[in-house]
Design a protein around this motif. Structure first.
Motif, PDB file in Angstrom:
ATOM      1  N   ARG A 135       5.243  10.556  15.432  1.00 25.27           N
ATOM      2  CA  ARG A 135       4.714  10.202  14.118  1.00 25.27           C
ATOM      3  C   ARG A 135       3.921   8.898  14.230  1.00 25.27           C
ATOM      4  NH1 ARG A 135       9.954  11.042  10.070  1.00 25.27           N
ATOM      5  NH2 ARG A 135      10.659  13.043  10.933  1.00 25.27           N
ATOM      6  N   PRO A 136       2.830   8.770  13.486  1.00 29.29           N
ATOM      7  CA  PRO A 136       2.065   7.520  13.535  1.00 29.29           C
ATOM      8  C   PRO A 136       2.692   6.446  12.654  1.00 29.29           C
ATOM      9  CG  PRO A 136       0.989   9.079  12.074  1.00 29.29           C
ATOM     10  CD  PRO A 136       2.163   9.808  12.667  1.00 29.29           C
ATOM     11  N   ALA A 137       2.588   5.207  13.075  1.00 34.25           N
ATOM     12  CA  ALA A 137       3.033   4.056  12.287  1.00 34.25           C
ATOM     13  C   ALA A 137       2.133   2.882  12.653  1.00 34.25           C
ATOM     14  CB  ALA A 137       4.485   3.726  12.570  1.00 34.25           C
ATOM     15  N   ASP A 138       1.858   2.037  11.688  1.00 32.19           N
ATOM     16  CA  ASP A 138       0.975   0.901  11.938  1.00 32.19           C
ATOM     17  C   ASP A 138       1.801  -0.384  12.034  1.00 32.19           C
ATOM     18  OD1 ASP A 138      -1.132  -0.784  12.289  1.00 32.19           O
ATOM     19  OD2 ASP A 138      -2.273  -0.092  10.544  1.00 32.19           O
ATOM     20  N   PHE A 139       2.461  -0.554  13.185  1.00 29.66           N
ATOM     21  CA  PHE A 139       3.233  -1.770  13.411  1.00 29.66           C
ATOM     22  C   PHE A 139       2.321  -2.993  13.455  1.00 29.66           C
ATOM     23  CE2 PHE A 139       5.469   1.693  15.685  1.00 29.66           C
ATOM     24  CZ  PHE A 139       6.691   1.654  15.030  1.00 29.66           C
ATOM     25  N   GLU A 140       1.135  -2.812  14.011  1.00 22.06           N
ATOM     26  CA  GLU A 140       0.235  -3.938  14.246  1.00 22.06           C
ATOM     27  C   GLU A 140      -0.222  -4.575  12.946  1.00 22.06           C
ATOM     28  OE1 GLU A 140      -3.264  -4.916  17.471  1.00 22.06           O
ATOM     29  OE2 GLU A 140      -2.996  -2.861  16.780  1.00 22.06           O
TER      30      GLU A 140
END
Length: 419
Positions: free
Chosen positions: A159-164
């Motif tokens: 799954r995609p996640a935008d930690f940055e």
């Protein structure tokens, strides 16, 4: 090449409901599940996998202190999460992880594991859910072989996640998923600010179990009783009892005894899951743990035979929230946590290492469960008449929950103070 961090999270919740089925005093013995916790014959490759997971569990149980404290672990969960990561390791990182996992090499990491707990997940009488989930930094390329292994061997997509850009939002997404997988038992596994803009991947494993004893304890018989702790002090605990008027031949229990210990196996409704209490003769668990390390858990469980047992055991709730990072490094995989880590099998866009390994477990054993399943049974021959054996669990003990089809250890607990 930018440096990123790989986070491994093990979110494990166990709810063991005791005595939620109807009483079995009128149930024919042949309709009750077998007390034998593992089948007589397991394919060699599967037996090796189970033995590896058991050894990892014992390594952790004897490495996380203090030794006289309560601790509950899921060897299957730790193995699942680490094997997912090991599937993308190379070089020294891979060989060290294989050593800690007790595998010949990391190529074996995803081969047999899905089958070690596969049978119990099809249990229609109880609930056992195992969920693997992976989140990767949005836009970070993931190696196709690694993604394929996650999908085909571990049942997980990425799954995609935008930690940055928004680590707080990513944290909330992961927490919500874990809460759903554990029926809300772990609502906030990652506290605020625990993931940051350097995080690139999070792998989670969640296990949820709700099961009822095949032979219920009677809540009316629960009463305070003394329990001796490792230091010799005594505390009062709520002790559960079987009905003394029951015919012991009607109880689907198993029993074994060896030098310095007794073992009692209590199957759950349907017979696909079983719990075994390992009780040392004294108040120290060390001799018993040494014996387990020398001979292996399967050999001890295979010695269990049907028996009429009068058992009294505490009802208790245990929870452990353990950071395994230092423990795993000490056990032999320090490179995975260092700047020299090689996870090029996951991605070559960034150099990754393991940021943290968290293991969160809860076990509740009491008279009241979640599902009534008294009518569910496994066809069994009636056992021959046996004498009553009394087992009073009034001192430190080990609790092992196994998948009866393979002997795979789902949960392993060190109980030194039920209060």
């Amino acid at each position: 090449m930018r440096a990123g961090r790989l986070t491994v999270l093990l979110g494990v919740t166990v709810l063991v409901g005791v005595a939620c089925g109807a009483r079995h005093t009128t149930q024919p013995a042949r309709s009750l599940p077998s007390p034998v916790p593992v089948i007589a014959t397991v394919p060699a490759y599967l037996a090796a996998t189970v033995a590896a997971d058991d050894q990892l569990g014992l390594d952790l149980l004897t490495s996380i202190g203090p030794p006289d404290g309560n601790l509950v672990l899921s060897p299957a969960s730790v193995a699942l999460a680490l094997r997912m990561v090991a599937s993308g390791a190379a070089g020294l990182t891979a060989s060290e992880m294989a050593h800690v996992l007790h595998l010949p090499n990391v190529a074996a990491a995803a081969q047999a594991l899905p089958y070690t707990i596969g049978a119990a997940t099809h249990d229609t009488a109880n609930t056992l859910r195992v969920a693997n989930t992976v989140w990767a930094q949005q836009g970070m390329p993931v190696a196709a072989p690694f993604a394929n292994t996650l999908r085909t061997r571990f049942g997980s997509t990425i799954r995609p996640a935008d930690f940055e850009r928004d680590p707080d939002k990513a944290t909330n997404q992961i927490n919500a998923a874990v809460a759903g997988q554990t029926n809300g038992m772990i609502p906030h596994l990652f506290p605020a600010n625990s993931l940051d803009s350097s995080t690139r991947m999070v792998l989670t494993n969640a296990v949820y179990l709700a099961a009822s004893w095949a032979q219920a304890f009677d809540p009316k018989l629960t009463s305070p009783a003394p329990f001796t702790r490792p230091d010799g002090s005594v505390v009062q605990v709520p002790m559960m009892h079987q009905d003394p008027n029951d015919d012991p031949e009607q109880r689907p229990f198993g029993y074994a005894a060896g030098p310095g210990y007794q073992a009692v196996t209590l199957p759950y409704t349907g017979g696909k899951l079983a719990a075994t209490v390992l009780l040392p003769s004294g108040t120290s668990l060390k001799p018993l743990l040494d014996l387990l390390r020398a001979n292996g858990l399967p050999s001890m469980l295979k010695s269990v035979h049907p028996a009429g047992v009068d058992i009294a055991m505490p009802k208790f709730t245990l929870s452990s929230n353990v950071d395994l990072t230092a423990t795993l490094a000490t056990l032999g995989m320090p490179t995975a946590f260092s700047d020299r880590a090689d996870f090029s099998g996951i991605t070559t866009a960034e150099q990754l290492n393991i940021q943290t390994v968290q293991h969160d477990v809860m076990v509740r054993v009491d008279e009241h469960g979640t599902t009534a399943a008294a009518a569910t049974g496994v066809g069994m021959q009636a056992t021959s008449a046996v004498a009553r054996t009394e087992v009073i669990v009034n001192r430190p003990f080990l609790l092992v929950i196994t998948d009866t089809a393979t002997g795979g250890t789902l949960f392993l607990a060190r109980v030194t103070n039920p209060t």
